[in-house]
Design a protein around this motif. Structure first.
Motif, PDB file in Angstrom:
ATOM      1  N   TYR A 186       0.733  -1.288  -0.223  1.00  0.00           N
ATOM      2  CA  TYR A 186      -0.032   0.004   0.059  1.00  0.00           C
ATOM      3  C   TYR A 186       0.860   1.237  -0.064  1.00  0.00           C
ATOM      4  N   ILE A 195      -4.821   3.734  -0.916  1.00  0.00           N
ATOM      5  CA  ILE A 195      -5.700   2.691  -1.681  1.00  0.00           C
ATOM      6  C   ILE A 195      -6.011   3.919  -2.962  1.00  0.00           C
ATOM      7  N   LEU A 197      -8.290   5.872  -5.634  1.00  0.00           N
ATOM      8  CA  LEU A 197      -9.697   5.781  -6.010  1.00  0.00           C
ATOM      9  C   LEU A 197      -9.792   6.278  -7.759  1.00  0.00           C
ATOM     10  N   LEU A 212     -12.192   1.090  -6.891  1.00  0.00           N
ATOM     11  CA  LEU A 212     -11.304   1.038  -5.547  1.00  0.00           C
ATOM     12  C   LEU A 212     -10.271  -0.311  -5.746  1.00  0.00           C
ATOM     13  N   CYS A 215      -4.083  -0.979  -4.958  1.00  0.00           N
ATOM     14  CA  CYS A 215      -3.405  -0.544  -3.973  1.00  0.00           C
ATOM     15  C   CYS A 215      -2.386   0.564  -4.142  1.00  0.00           C
ATOM     16  N   SER A 226      -6.858  -2.094 -11.965  1.00  0.00           N
ATOM     17  CA  SER A 226      -8.482  -1.710 -11.706  1.00  0.00           C
ATOM     18  C   SER A 226      -9.274  -2.539 -12.414  1.00  0.00           C
ATOM     19  N   PRO A 319      -8.256  -1.629   5.493  1.00  0.00           N
ATOM     20  CA  PRO A 319      -8.717  -1.206   4.093  1.00  0.00           C
ATOM     21  C   PRO A 319      -9.956  -1.947   3.656  1.00  0.00           C
ATOM     22  N   GLU A 323     -12.393   1.056   1.922  1.00  0.00           N
ATOM     23  CA  GLU A 323     -13.095   1.047   0.745  1.00  0.00           C
ATOM     24  C   GLU A 323     -14.518   1.382   0.871  1.00  0.00           C
ATOM     25  N   ARG A 327     -16.485   4.428  -0.835  1.00  0.00           N
ATOM     26  CA  ARG A 327     -17.804   4.393  -1.722  1.00  0.00           C
ATOM     27  C   ARG A 327     -18.811   5.048  -1.240  1.00  0.00           C
TER      28      ARG A 327
END
Length: 398
Positions: A186, A195, A197, A212, A215, A226, A319, A323, A327
């Motif tokens: 990370y 993380i 986005l 998301l 890392c 992703s 984590p 996330e 969101r």
């Protein structure tokens, strides 16, 4: 000493130590037993409901929006009542989660304010964030189909004057506490842990896709880590077919594209600026128009960080829970302004969200480079000119 007697002695000592451990005297700590009299929900929140402006400043939602959201998520976050203790109500659970997102305070600080346990707050944030996403996604962030992409392209042409553009895409590092035993997974290029986005934003300042999956230690600009990036590269986003631009029949049909900055790769359906300083007039104009269209994403991320201050702090939860909280914040942004049309500006409040690292080289296909050149040619022609637009470095008005 006989081995059997040694084992019996060891068991006896262990039992004695277990009996001597401090036993839990009650289900709830003494300071939290006064929750109904001194907890923030039962005092301050009730007073704030009488003042709509202060309530909205506290939770980022108006009283009507809060009550509407509670009707949606209430059944999913209601706890089972037992004979041992009375559960925390859905309204208080929603208040705790929204206050955590809006204030950027730690779970411990929120727990002290609401007179509940720290682990209880962490569990509530995770549960309510998941419920918010599940209840709002279909109405406020549905996966776009071909008709949705086409409507977004019309908005971009009308409001941002960029043809065949279906959205602006940007990536940001959301800083989190270093997870245990994660090594450098990370750790990002800034030395913090995060993380990534990745979001697609429409011309009306709304999130349309949020990812998301990456890392902070992954490569920033290639999007390969992703789900969104893989979908974009494999052309499975259900984008509309290529379209002929008016007055530019000689250029042939051009694809519908997303626009991004220098941190993203140049792909068939993803346009980025021309790199370097020695650019032609046509290339400078293309960069200017693309920057105007892409700036929508900067404004949205800036507003997101000012609305929900967890993005301005290190998120000190695991984590997976982080996330879910991110969101939930993104979809709450849509929930608050789905029917609004006013512009928002990038006021610098999004400094807590770190930009991804720029790509050192532009490795692209010949097809993607050709598409960008055709867009640049169209935008510099009379058919694609923006009235009153001034080209950088030349001062020449079109």
């Amino acid at each position: 000493m006989d081995p059997r007697r040694k084992r019996l002695l060891a068991v006896s000592v262990l039992q004695h130590r277990l009996r001597d451990r401090r036993r839990r005297r009650s289900w709830v700590r003494e300071t939290n037993q006064a929750r109904l009299e001194q907890g923030e929900f039962h005092r301050l929140v009730r007073e704030l409901r009488l003042d709509g402006d202060r309530f909205q400043n506290h939770f980022r939602l108006s009283v009507e929006q809060f009550d509407g959201l509670l009707l949606r998520v209430g059944p999913l976050i209601r706890a089972v009542e037992t004979n041992y203790r009375k559960p925390i109500s859905p309204s208080q659970r929603l208040s705790i989660c929204l206050r955590y997102l809006a204030s950027g305070e730690s779970c411990r600080s929120v727990a002290h304010s609401y007179r509940v346990g720290v682990s209880t707050v962490c569990g509530i944030v995770r549960q309510v964030s998941q419920a918010i996403w599940d209840c709002l996604q279909d109405d406020f962030m549905p996966v776009p189909g071909e008709a949705d992409w086409r409507a977004m392209a019309e908005d971009y042409m009308e409001l941002r004057n960029f043809p065949n553009c279906v959205g602006a895409v940007d990536c940001k590092h959301v800083v989190i506490q270093a997870p245990a035993n994660s090594g450098s997974l990370y750790r990002n290029y800034k030395g913090s842990f995060s993380i990534v986005l990745t979001a697609v934003v429409d011309a009306r300042y709304r999130f349309r896709l949020v990812d998301l999956g990456a890392c902070g230690g992954s490569s920033d600009g290639d999007l390969s880590n992703s789900v969104f990036g893989q979908t974009l590269r494999t052309a499975t986003l259900s984008l509309p077919p290529d379209r002929q631009l008016p007055g530019a029949e000689h250029l042939g049909p051009l694809p519908h594209v997303l626009v991004g900055d220098e941190a993203l790769p140049l792909l068939r359906n993803l346009m980025r600026p021309y790199p370097g300083a020695s650019l032609s007039r046509e290339q400078r104009l293309y960069n200017q128009r693309l920057s105007q269209a892409r700036r929508v994403a900067d404004c949205v991320f800036s507003r997101l960080a000012s609305e929900f201050r967890i993005f301005q702090q290190v998120i000190r939860i695991e984590p997976v829970a982080a996330e879910l909280a991110v969101r939930a914040a993104c979809i709450l942004h849509n929930f608050m302004r789905w029917d609004l049309t006013e512009d928002i500006s990038a006021d610098g409040a999004g400094e807590g969200l770190l930009p991804v690292q720029r790509l050192q080289s532009e490795d692209c296909s010949a097809e993607a480079a050709s598409i960008r050149n055709r867009f640049a040619e169209y935008l510099s022609s009379p058919a694609g000119a923006q009235p009153g637009c001034t080209v950088f470095d030349t001062g020449q008005e079109l």
